[in-house]
Design a protein around this motif. Sequence first.
Motif, PDB file in Angstrom:
ATOM      1  N   UNK A 284      -6.744  24.465  -9.302  1.00 50.74           N
ATOM      2  CA  UNK A 284      -7.206  23.122  -9.649  1.00 50.74           C
ATOM      3  C   UNK A 284      -8.629  22.954  -9.139  1.00 50.74           C
ATOM      4  N   UNK A 285      -9.512  22.506 -10.014  1.00 49.22           N
ATOM      5  CA  UNK A 285     -10.936  22.436  -9.686  1.00 49.22           C
ATOM      6  C   UNK A 285     -11.464  21.038  -9.958  1.00 49.22           C
ATOM      7  N   UNK A 286     -12.610  20.756  -9.384  1.00 48.30           N
ATOM      8  CA  UNK A 286     -13.258  19.468  -9.623  1.00 48.30           C
ATOM      9  C   UNK A 286     -13.927  19.469 -10.995  1.00 48.30           C
ATOM     10  N   UNK A 287     -14.016  18.310 -11.639  1.00 43.61           N
ATOM     11  CA  UNK A 287     -14.725  18.241 -12.916  1.00 43.61           C
ATOM     12  C   UNK A 287     -16.223  18.419 -12.710  1.00 43.61           C
TER      13      UNK A 287
ATOM     14  N   UNK B  39       0.838  -1.193   0.000  1.00 50.58           N
ATOM     15  CA  UNK B  39       0.000   0.000   0.000  1.00 50.58           C
ATOM     16  C   UNK B  39       0.880   1.253   0.000  1.00 50.58           C
ATOM     17  N   UNK B  40       0.478   2.238  -0.835  1.00 49.86           N
ATOM     18  CA  UNK B  40       1.243   3.468  -1.023  1.00 49.86           C
ATOM     19  C   UNK B  40       0.319   4.669  -0.836  1.00 49.86           C
ATOM     20  N   UNK B  41       0.864   5.882  -0.677  1.00 48.84           N
ATOM     21  CA  UNK B  41       0.005   7.054  -0.478  1.00 48.84           C
ATOM     22  C   UNK B  41      -0.908   7.310  -1.672  1.00 48.84           C
ATOM     23  N   UNK B  42      -2.169   7.584  -1.398  1.00 52.36           N
ATOM     24  CA  UNK B  42      -3.146   7.872  -2.451  1.00 52.36           C
ATOM     25  C   UNK B  42      -2.812   9.185  -3.152  1.00 52.36           C
ATOM     26  N   UNK B  43      -2.832   9.224  -4.491  1.00 62.55           N
ATOM     27  CA  UNK B  43      -2.609  10.498  -5.204  1.00 62.55           C
ATOM     28  C   UNK B  43      -3.611  11.555  -4.758  1.00 62.55           C
ATOM     29  N   UNK B  44      -3.126  12.752  -4.514  1.00 64.04           N
ATOM     30  CA  UNK B  44      -3.970  13.791  -3.937  1.00 64.04           C
ATOM     31  C   UNK B  44      -4.874  14.468  -4.963  1.00 64.04           C
ATOM     32  N   UNK B  45      -4.749  14.117  -6.234  1.00 68.97           N
ATOM     33  CA  UNK B  45      -5.668  14.691  -7.229  1.00 68.97           C
ATOM     34  C   UNK B  45      -6.872  13.803  -7.462  1.00 68.97           C
TER      35      UNK B  45
ATOM     36  N   UNK C 148     -14.075   7.348  -9.696  1.00 68.06           N
ATOM     37  CA  UNK C 148     -13.108   8.385  -9.373  1.00 68.06           C
ATOM     38  C   UNK C 148     -12.959   9.362 -10.536  1.00 68.06           C
ATOM     39  N   UNK C 149     -12.662  10.595 -10.185  1.00 63.01           N
ATOM     40  CA  UNK C 149     -12.308  11.636 -11.146  1.00 63.01           C
ATOM     41  C   UNK C 149     -11.023  12.292 -10.641  1.00 63.01           C
ATOM     42  N   UNK C 150     -10.490  13.251 -11.407  1.00 65.25           N
ATOM     43  CA  UNK C 150      -9.266  13.933 -11.009  1.00 65.25           C
ATOM     44  C   UNK C 150      -9.470  15.442 -11.069  1.00 65.25           C
ATOM     45  N   UNK C 151      -8.786  16.137 -10.165  1.00 67.81           N
ATOM     46  CA  UNK C 151      -8.760  17.587 -10.262  1.00 67.81           C
ATOM     47  C   UNK C 151      -8.202  18.011 -11.622  1.00 67.81           C
ATOM     48  N   UNK C 152      -8.744  19.126 -12.139  1.00 68.91           N
ATOM     49  CA  UNK C 152      -8.308  19.652 -13.427  1.00 68.91           C
ATOM     50  C   UNK C 152      -7.920  21.124 -13.273  1.00 68.91           C
ATOM     51  N   UNK C 153      -6.959  21.599 -14.084  1.00 68.25           N
ATOM     52  CA  UNK C 153      -6.672  23.041 -14.054  1.00 68.25           C
ATOM     53  C   UNK C 153      -7.891  23.836 -14.504  1.00 68.25           C
ATOM     54  N   UNK C 154      -8.169  24.935 -13.818  1.00 65.63           N
ATOM     55  CA  UNK C 154      -9.330  25.767 -14.166  1.00 65.63           C
ATOM     56  C   UNK C 154      -9.103  26.461 -15.508  1.00 65.63           C
ATOM     57  N   UNK C 155     -10.161  26.555 -16.277  1.00 69.41           N
ATOM     58  CA  UNK C 155     -10.128  27.315 -17.526  1.00 69.41           C
ATOM     59  C   UNK C 155     -10.560  28.731 -17.191  1.00 69.41           C
ATOM     60  N   UNK C 156      -9.563  29.617 -16.961  1.00 65.19           N
ATOM     61  CA  UNK C 156      -9.852  30.932 -16.412  1.00 65.19           C
ATOM     62  C   UNK C 156     -10.546  31.862 -17.399  1.00 65.19           C
TER      63      UNK C 156
ATOM     64  N   UNK D   9      -0.361  22.614 -13.417  1.00 66.61           N
ATOM     65  CA  UNK D   9      -1.141  22.474 -12.192  1.00 66.61           C
ATOM     66  C   UNK D   9      -0.413  21.629 -11.167  1.00 66.61           C
ATOM     67  N   UNK D  10      -0.839  21.758  -9.916  1.00 66.86           N
ATOM     68  CA  UNK D  10      -0.251  21.008  -8.811  1.00 66.86           C
ATOM     69  C   UNK D  10      -1.334  20.775  -7.766  1.00 66.86           C
ATOM     70  N   UNK D  11      -1.396  19.549  -7.240  1.00 69.21           N
ATOM     71  CA  UNK D  11      -2.378  19.212  -6.209  1.00 69.21           C
ATOM     72  C   UNK D  11      -1.646  18.622  -5.010  1.00 69.21           C
TER      73      UNK D  11
END
Length: 318
Positions: free
Chosen positions: A83-86, A22-28, A57-65, A241-243
């Motif tokens: 970084x925003x939710x889909x 078991x490894x750390x869960x990706x934070x995105x 599951x989904x992943x954080x995405x960079x915001x389209x400003x 982006x960075x999460x």
Amino acid sequence: MTQHRDLEFLGSFLLDTNNTLWLPTPKDLLGVKKKPSGDKETPEDDLDDKTNDWDRTERFQPAFQQDKAWKHLCFDSDGLSPMVTPLIDKNEFICRPQPWIKAEALSLYLAGEKLNNPRDFHDHPWSVQILPHIHMETGTRQVRDEEGYFTEVAIRLHSGWKLVASISCKLDEPFVVRLGGEGHRALVSPLPDFQQWQQLAAYEKPTDASNFAYLLTPGLAEKQPAVYGVYPTNWKENLSGCVSDRPLLWGGVSTIERKNQQEKEFALLPQRGFVPPGTVYLFEDIPEQADDLLPTTGGNWLMTFQQLNYGKLLWGQR
């Protein structure tokens, strides 16, 4: 017994009763769950923040400003995009997966596949124990005036769980090692035919298709001398982006002053400087210096971090 001072070390990670890594869960990563059905809508405050029964599951995405939803908000033009939710259905809500992920599932994540099995995630398999202590003044029945009262925070792994690590020497039989400077001991045993790392070894180096990196072990991201953040300055122009669970600029070094010592010593405090494992970096282009998340220059302390495989990155494709 020969003493080795140039050993390399990777870990430690977690191993369950079935010898599953078991490894750390990706934070995105985000879990998406359908809201409970019924006539009465569940208030948002009553929805679980972290669950083990999400649907996908989904992943954080960079915001389209440039989107009109962002036109009244201002951000640092030199900073990273938020970084925003889909977008999800109105009858769904977002929750966080549990903090540990199976190595097999992590390899699928790095390959760009969606994870839809909550059983691939696990909560922290330990409990916290607070142990109060007192120091008595020598030869008296009184508590010491200085450092007389203190507490020790002990982390107790649940039954059957173990720590697992890789070391650059062969172990033929179990033996006892000393941990730290307080006399604690641990029993170390070799793991024959342990192949679970092999499914992640293919992601140790970026490829032409790689566009994100996952931080496997604690890293150190230098922003400027003696100041550290979540991503290094020399990555800025390559990042989209960075999460993480830390602010983008949050830590640094400090100095400590010891008794009977005139000058203060340099001190690198982990709780102030290190980037937590599971942090994810999204790249437009891979930086030239992206072998690990460590400063490019340093003294003996940097060599130690490299031998301990701090800042180790695994590379994937979304």
